[in-house]
Motif scaffolding. Sequence first.
Motif, PDB file in Angstrom:
ATOM      1  N   LEU A   1     -12.296  -1.498  -3.672  1.00  0.00           N
ATOM      2  CA  LEU A   1     -11.893  -0.291  -2.945  1.00  0.00           C
ATOM      3  C   LEU A   1     -10.375  -0.235  -2.894  1.00  0.00           C
ATOM      4  N   ASN A   2      -9.859   0.902  -3.271  1.00  0.00           N
ATOM      5  CA  ASN A   2      -8.415   1.090  -3.198  1.00  0.00           C
ATOM      6  C   ASN A   2      -8.074   1.717  -1.855  1.00  0.00           C
ATOM      7  N   PHE A   3      -7.179   1.079  -1.148  1.00  0.00           N
ATOM      8  CA  PHE A   3      -6.858   1.474   0.237  1.00  0.00           C
ATOM      9  C   PHE A   3      -5.374   1.812   0.251  1.00  0.00           C
ATOM     10  N   GLY A   4      -5.029   3.050   0.339  1.00  0.00           N
ATOM     11  CA  GLY A   4      -3.629   3.445   0.299  1.00  0.00           C
ATOM     12  C   GLY A   4      -3.223   3.820  -1.113  1.00  0.00           C
ATOM     13  N   PRO A   5      -1.943   4.050  -1.409  1.00  0.00           N
ATOM     14  CA  PRO A   5      -0.797   3.939  -0.511  1.00  0.00           C
ATOM     15  C   PRO A   5      -0.683   5.068   0.508  1.00  0.00           C
TER      16      PRO A   5
ATOM     17  N   PRO B   1      -4.045   7.061   6.439  1.00  0.00           N
ATOM     18  CA  PRO B   1      -3.545   7.122   7.814  1.00  0.00           C
ATOM     19  C   PRO B   1      -3.402   5.765   8.472  1.00  0.00           C
ATOM     20  N   ALA B   2      -4.294   4.832   8.178  1.00  0.00           N
ATOM     21  CA  ALA B   2      -4.237   3.549   8.865  1.00  0.00           C
ATOM     22  C   ALA B   2      -3.113   2.674   8.341  1.00  0.00           C
ATOM     23  N   THR B   3      -2.597   2.991   7.167  1.00  0.00           N
ATOM     24  CA  THR B   3      -1.500   2.175   6.671  1.00  0.00           C
ATOM     25  C   THR B   3      -0.165   2.680   7.183  1.00  0.00           C
TER      26      THR B   3
ATOM     27  N   MET C   1      -0.718  18.173   5.720  1.00  0.00           N
ATOM     28  CA  MET C   1      -1.061  16.866   5.163  1.00  0.00           C
ATOM     29  C   MET C   1       0.201  16.021   5.302  1.00  0.00           C
ATOM     30  N   PRO C   2       0.240  15.108   6.267  1.00  0.00           N
ATOM     31  CA  PRO C   2       1.478  14.343   6.454  1.00  0.00           C
ATOM     32  C   PRO C   2       1.636  13.283   5.382  1.00  0.00           C
ATOM     33  N   PHE C   3       2.460  13.562   4.418  1.00  0.00           N
ATOM     34  CA  PHE C   3       2.772  12.563   3.392  1.00  0.00           C
ATOM     35  C   PHE C   3       3.986  11.797   3.905  1.00  0.00           C
TER      36      PHE C   3
ATOM     37  N   PHE D   1      -5.626  13.714   6.844  1.00  0.00           N
ATOM     38  CA  PHE D   1      -5.032  12.777   5.904  1.00  0.00           C
ATOM     39  C   PHE D   1      -5.703  12.847   4.546  1.00  0.00           C
ATOM     40  N   SER D   2      -6.704  13.673   4.438  1.00  0.00           N
ATOM     41  CA  SER D   2      -7.297  13.857   3.127  1.00  0.00           C
ATOM     42  C   SER D   2      -6.697  15.106   2.505  1.00  0.00           C
TER      43      SER D   2
END
Lengths: 409, 168, 199
Positions: free
Chosen positions: A23-27, A30-32, C30-32, C61-62
Amino acid sequence: MPIEAATPVEDVAGADREYLYTLNFGPQHPATHTTLRLILTLDGETIVKAVPDIGYLHSGFEKLGEDLDFNQYVTVVDRMNYISPFANECAWFHTVEKLLDIEITPRCKYLRTILSELARISDHLLCIGAAALDLGALTAFLYAFNQREMVYDIMEFASGQRFHPSYCRVGGLMADISDDVVAKIRSYVKTFPKAHADITGLLNRNRIFVDRTKGIGVLSKEEAINTGCTGPVARAAGVVRDLRKDEPYLAYKDLASSFKVVCGKGGDCLNRYLVRMGEMAESMKIIHAAVENIPGGPVNVNLEDKLTIPDKNATYRSIEGLIQHFELFMWNRRWETPVEEVYGAQETANGELGFYLVADGSGKAFRARTRPPSFIHFAVFPQMIEGHQISDVPAVLGSLNIIAAELDR
Amino acid sequence: MPAYLDTLNAKFPKAFTTSTFRDNHRVVLSGENSYAVLFPLLKCLKTECGFDMLGEIGGIDYLNYPGATDRYGVVYGLTNTTTGERLFVKAFTNDPEPELPSVYEMWKSADWMEREVYDMYGVKFVGHPDLRRILMPHEFAAFPLRKDYPLRGYGERHNFQTVTRADS
Amino acid sequence: MALTGLLPDFLVTKMDALASMLRKHSLWPMPFATACCGIELMATASSRYDIARFGSEAMRFSPRQCDLMIVAGRVAMKMVPVMQRIWLQMPEPKWCISMGACASSGGVFDTYAVVQGIDRFIPVDVYVPGCPPRPEQLIRAVLDIQEKVQRTGTIDAREFAARDTYAGPTSLARELGPDQTIVAPGDYNTATRFRRPLN
């Protein structure tokens, strides 16, 4: 589980365990918070292996440090740990002043102490607020941010910029503070305990919050030392080490009786949260003691030492001031530094922020190496998260308080 | 004289020099013997002198530095967490194949910091289990913190395709 | 009711104007957020500044659920392909705010790793100056986007179809010589693949 060498994910999900998936998480997640990236190998919802991939915010801070002079670099240092900028400035000028052998004035020491403690409070507030937000407690986030606005106000009153004060200079501060700032700090000292109690009330006995943080991301004391952790992460694991007590700088020697070092025992996310909450209360005690004892006198070291920027009055009204201003701003003059190298570190909110400064005789750093606490702490993340559920990733990340700009520089 | 120096002098006679500046104490190895001495010296410091925390590894490129004889310096910042004592060990290495032994076996904190020094200076740490770029993209071929690399790069930062409204 | 007497029973308007009016009051950002500006973006969304007053509080965030991308903070070389990919994933109609000096022009980070303005790589509608901009400035930018949507918006987003040429600053990309064997990290399809170690 002991840390293993980070090998690529493709090799881990090898032939014998092909039911594992990646699973790719980020970059951008929101949690990062910012730009961290994790590549997780999962067995169902359990994390078998986590490989962080960083550098998504690498912006060449250290290269810039070789190009800008000591005073100019403050703007860049500010943007390193951008949720407590003043503490970074303090650490940077601590190193520069160590190199140039400057003893700053007592008033400046106290002001820097007060403002860097305020920065520590705002850092911990954001860390706790965002960690709670990621675990679903939005209210604590709003409460915390409201308090951060007060700190912003104080910074703005003191320096003119609410976010990145860029307030320190070699041998002193940009300007002296006004009485309004002292009044604001006094009123903040009065109002903060209530907000602190509110956040404590919202989270400390919150069943969901405690269940999701207790026993998660455990770091033992030996591992914390071996991996180089400092600050709240190490103290939550039981490492009794705080540079404010161990190597007192600024005004901490005078104020040593007014605060205690907060330590935890378990080294899990809940302990890190509790250490941060405790540190905020201790910081408030330091500010309370310091703000009533600010010494008088100038904030900058003696003008004759030719180290500080003269103020407008001295620049425009006296020939010595004008010459000194000129000397400090000409690209080929500036400071005369010893051909030496020096390491200076201070206890910022995240841990030991150090600078290794190599000087070659000119007014610019030959090398301005940063020892970023976030970098060290994020390296520990894979071993903390292994064996936990995927929903524990935000909890651990939130408790470590990884700031991407400091991580990647 | 600090206690660790007696131990070091007994074990590694004439292998290093010491220097002090402000409150920093340094043990400096030379460019010739860095590769051979560094690992046993750090091991001795860890096991016999109580320096249990490796707080920092930083690279320095001494190109055109006044009085420098070796090109790449790597500084190991050690801390004794019991006494709070600090010590900096400096090792040097040179072109064309800058190499130093990895201390990953002793301190896990060396993992990322050695990767960063490799990324920024191209100093290879022999024995590091996973030495690859950490901050710069994988395809990047230069070592950006070397003194002969310009601040603004060679224009790599502009070489991306542009997405227009029509693409989306 | 006094109001009923003043207003007619029906209003004549264009479908475009109606769609734009509805759209502009429900922008989903979308907050980048990459760096410092991201914290100011959070401050804008929280209690004191409260961007909800302008209908833009629904941060998602999506990228699939958003129509306003706020690029807050500097964009490093490694991040450009990610940013482009996220921009392409957003459904039309969509707009982009470049928040802060770093996103707009590189700011103080004129170094080898930082892109000097995201407008060279994705289309930008509103630039916000400041390092970082105050929350009031970001709110102003949202209002500007709202005005832009009201003025130029169409119900089937056909205003974008006309904008098929690159409108940003002159591209600085150049062919690198053989001695500079350095390449950019690839395009948005390949850049985030996990790489094998060198040795």
